[in-house]
Design an enzyme around this catalytic site. Structure first.
Site, short mmCIF file in Angstrom:
data_model
loop_
_atom_site.label_atom_id
_atom_site.label_comp_id
_atom_site.label_asym_id
_atom_site.label_seq_id
_atom_site.Cartn_x
_atom_site.Cartn_y
_atom_site.Cartn_z
N ASP A 6 27.20 43.70 37.16
CA ASP A 6 27.85 44.52 36.16
C ASP A 6 27.21 44.21 34.80
OD1 ASP A 6 29.90 46.13 34.93
OD2 ASP A 6 30.85 44.26 34.32
N ASP A 58 32.87 40.60 36.12
CA ASP A 58 33.68 39.71 35.27
C ASP A 58 35.07 39.46 35.84
OD1 ASP A 58 34.97 42.07 34.80
OD2 ASP A 58 34.32 42.29 32.73
N ASP A 71 36.11 44.93 37.92
CA ASP A 71 35.12 45.16 38.97
C ASP A 71 35.67 44.88 40.36
OD1 ASP A 71 32.91 45.86 37.25
OD2 ASP A 71 32.87 43.75 36.64
#
Length: 626
Positions: free
Chosen positions: A323, A521, A525
């Site tokens: 990400d 994180d 996600d």
């Protein structure tokens, strides 16, 4: 008391030592032809040295309704005694006891992280009463919103937020990072961490059972109890293999006498040796100690792996998907600019923006709130909000609907009108852009620039040096995604990804039959982390990350990804070495026994020696730097 605890901890080893002394006495007595007393000493060596493993084997057989290697050893020792080979049987018990005690030591050593963590768990706290007095109470009596005083040098007793005072806190118990962290009013503190030289007052935010520290203890305990696929296979294999060996031993008790002319004593003796050397003790010990040692090594360095299956899978990962926000970047944009049209109610618009964004946990929303606080904007209004992952957040107040989020979620005609009126005639490059819309009319825009983590480029290069492909997925626009991926050194990126799109992309990658790891994180996600073969969360002590991912990097350091993979690969190499070595030794011993080239003591030494070497080889992982 310490001596008693030490003796309890090493009771198996002490029992084996006593058995060894009895065997030595018996050998001396045999040299003086005192056979009866020597036999009594051998019998005592059987009972004292073999009790722990015999009990373990019998209990496991009754509980699981399955045979195990301990039963093979018991049968071989008893069989040796029945044909008068007391010394050989006692030596078998002695060396088997040594390997068993060493295996217990290895397990305890690997699980020491749990004991150490539990020992660090605070038991008492200074609660501040309504009249200002402080009372020492058990942490279990604390409630949410209680005020707690933490004196210099004391452990933080519970998760909370600093309300008064300033200090530095050593958070190594949570993150593995020994450098102290400055804590001022408004900063979060965690149970189990160590206060420095300042006294602080905190407001408790979580029950003792829900603290990050307690969740780490539970997580590591669960991880060490969970078996990897390889361990599960070996466990199933053991039960079936023991049955096969017992069948072969049954044949060997009869067939060689008629087929090759062995006398009955030799036939029985060779069958007992076969029971010993064909037992898969070393093979059974090839995986579990290595897996536990690897998990414990990681926990000590702030890398929490939720089970053997994940540490095993990491060694096979071919692609790592990352990400952007909060993973490759700091997740705390510092360059925040807010633009609004010269409206009469600008102050009201900013207050509404603050009221909506402060109800979101997204890093972008938090950064906008910090910027508004600097400008002195504080919202007093209560909003009914709804988050749309990947798009933004919607809030309603006094019958008016507001949307805050990405450009593609807004009225496109109104976006163009706003940009033209604000003087933005060229594309905004390299920044995240957020718009605010009121009843389909764009009234505000914020631009944010998030810094790439300082270690990102080196971390990505290290991952790629391991032969692993890296891909960045982000919900941000094309220009921002390209800038971040170039800076971080990630060669492939996919922009404008909603959470569902990230899941789709990972499924596509998994379609190539490669193992995929996703790094996020741990906040927004979750779907992508769940669908990946291994989900890795950047932790920074958040319980959200602990609950979401399979692996948590508590130091919030990207370089730990490569370290974890190296540790996983080293574990795999050690397991392969253990399995190859244990099978090789077993085959040599079986063949040597059939050709009468080996007696029982040497068979025991060869078999149990291989088990001890396999366990010692696994314990190398406890000190591994990777």
């Amino acid at each position: 008391m310490d001596l008693i605890e030490k003796m309890t901890e090493y009771k198996e080893l002490i029992a084996v030592g006593i058995a060894g002394v009895l065997i030595a006495i018996a050998l001396i007595l045999s040299a003086f032809n005192d056979v009866k007393v020597a036999t009594a000493c051998y019998l005592l060596a059987y009972i004292i040295g073999g009790y722990a493993k015999a009990k373990e084997g019998l209990l496991e057989t009754f509980e699981k309704k399955a045979l195990n290697v301990e039963l093979l050893m018991i049968m071989a020792a008893i069989g040796s005694a029945l044909i008068g080979y007391w010394m050989e049987g006692a030596i078998l018990i002695f060396i088997f006891g040594i390997s068993g005690a060493l295996e217990t030591y290895a397990m305890n050593k690997s699980k020491k992280e749990i004991t150490a963590l539990m020992g660090m768990q605070p038991q008492e706290a200074w609660r501040i009463e309504e009249d200002g007095a402080t009372v020492l109470v058990p942490v279990t009596e604390l409630n949410i919103n209680d005020r707690v005083l933490i004196k210099p040098g004391e452990q933080v007793p519970t998760d909370g937020v600093v309300s008064e005072g300033e200090t530095t806190i050593n958070e190594a118990a949570i993150t593995g990072e020994s450098l102290p962290v400055l804590k001022t009013p408004g900063k979060e503190v965690f149970a189990g961490t160590l206060n420095g030289s300042g006294a602080i007052e905190i407001r408790m935010t979580k029950l003792t059972s829900e603290t990050v520290f307690q969740k780490i203890i539970d997580l590591v305990a669960t991880a060490q109890a969970e078996q990897s696929p390889a361990e599960q296979f070996i466990e199933r294999f053991e039960g079936r293999y023991v049955k096969v060996i017992l069948g072969i031993v049954g044949l060997m008790l009869i067939v060689p006498h008629y087929l090759v002319g062995w006398d009955w004593t030799t036939t029985f003796y060779r069958a007992m040796i076969l029971l010993v050397v064909a037992s898969p003790c070393a093979l059974v010990a090839s995986i579990t100690p290595a897996s536990l040692a690897a998990i414990s090594n990681g926990a000590k360095r702030g890398i929490l792996v939720k089970g053997g299956s994940y540490i095993e899978a990491l060694s096979e990962v071919k692609t790592i998907v990352l990400d952007k926000t909060g993973t490759l970047t700091q997740g705390r944009p510092t360059d925040v600019s807010i633009y609004s049209l010269p409206l009469l109610e600008e102050a009201e618009i900013l207050a509404i923006l603050s009221g909506i964004e402060r109800q979101s946990n997204h890093p972008i929303a938090q950064s906008i709130c910090r910027q508004l606080e600097k400008q002195g904007v504080v919202s007093q209004q209560e909003f009914l909000v709804e988050e749309f992952p990947g798009w933004g957040i919607k809030g309603t107040v006094a019958g008016i609907t507001y949307k805050v989020g990405k450009e593609s979620w807004m009225n496109q005609v109104s976006v163009k009108q706003f940009l033209k009126a604000s003087g933005f005639n060229a594309p905004i490059v390299g920044k995240t852009v957020v718009f605010m819309e009121r009843d389909d009319e764009v009234v505000l825009m914020a631009t944010l620039e998030d810094e790439v983590r300082p270690e990102a480029q080196a971390a990505i290069a290290e991952i790629q040096a391991l032969g692993i492909q890296t891909i960045m997925l982000t919900g941000d626009n094309e220009t921002t995604a390209k800038k971040i991926s170039t800076t971080a050194g990630v060669p492939v990126y996919i922009a404008n990804c909603l959470p569902a799109d990230k899941v789709t992309e990972i499924k596509k990658l998994k379609g190539n039959n490669d193992l995929i790891a996703m790094v996020g994180d741990g906040i927004n996600d979750a779907p992508a982390l769940a669908i990946a073969d291994v989900g890795i969360a950047m932790g920074k002590g958040t319980d959200v990350a602990l609950e979401t991912a399979d692996v948590v990097l508590m130091k919030d350091d990207l370089t730990q990804i490569a370290s974890t993979i190296k540790l996983s690969r080293k574990m795999k190499r050690i397991v392969k070495q253990n399995i190859s070595f244990s099978i090789g030794v077993m085959l040599i011993l079986i063949v040597s026994n059939f050709f009468q080239m080996m007696n029982l003591p040497f068979g025991v030494i060869g078999h149990e020696g291989s088990t001890i070497l396999v366990i010692l080889n696994s314990l190398r992982l406890l000190r591994s730097s990777h």
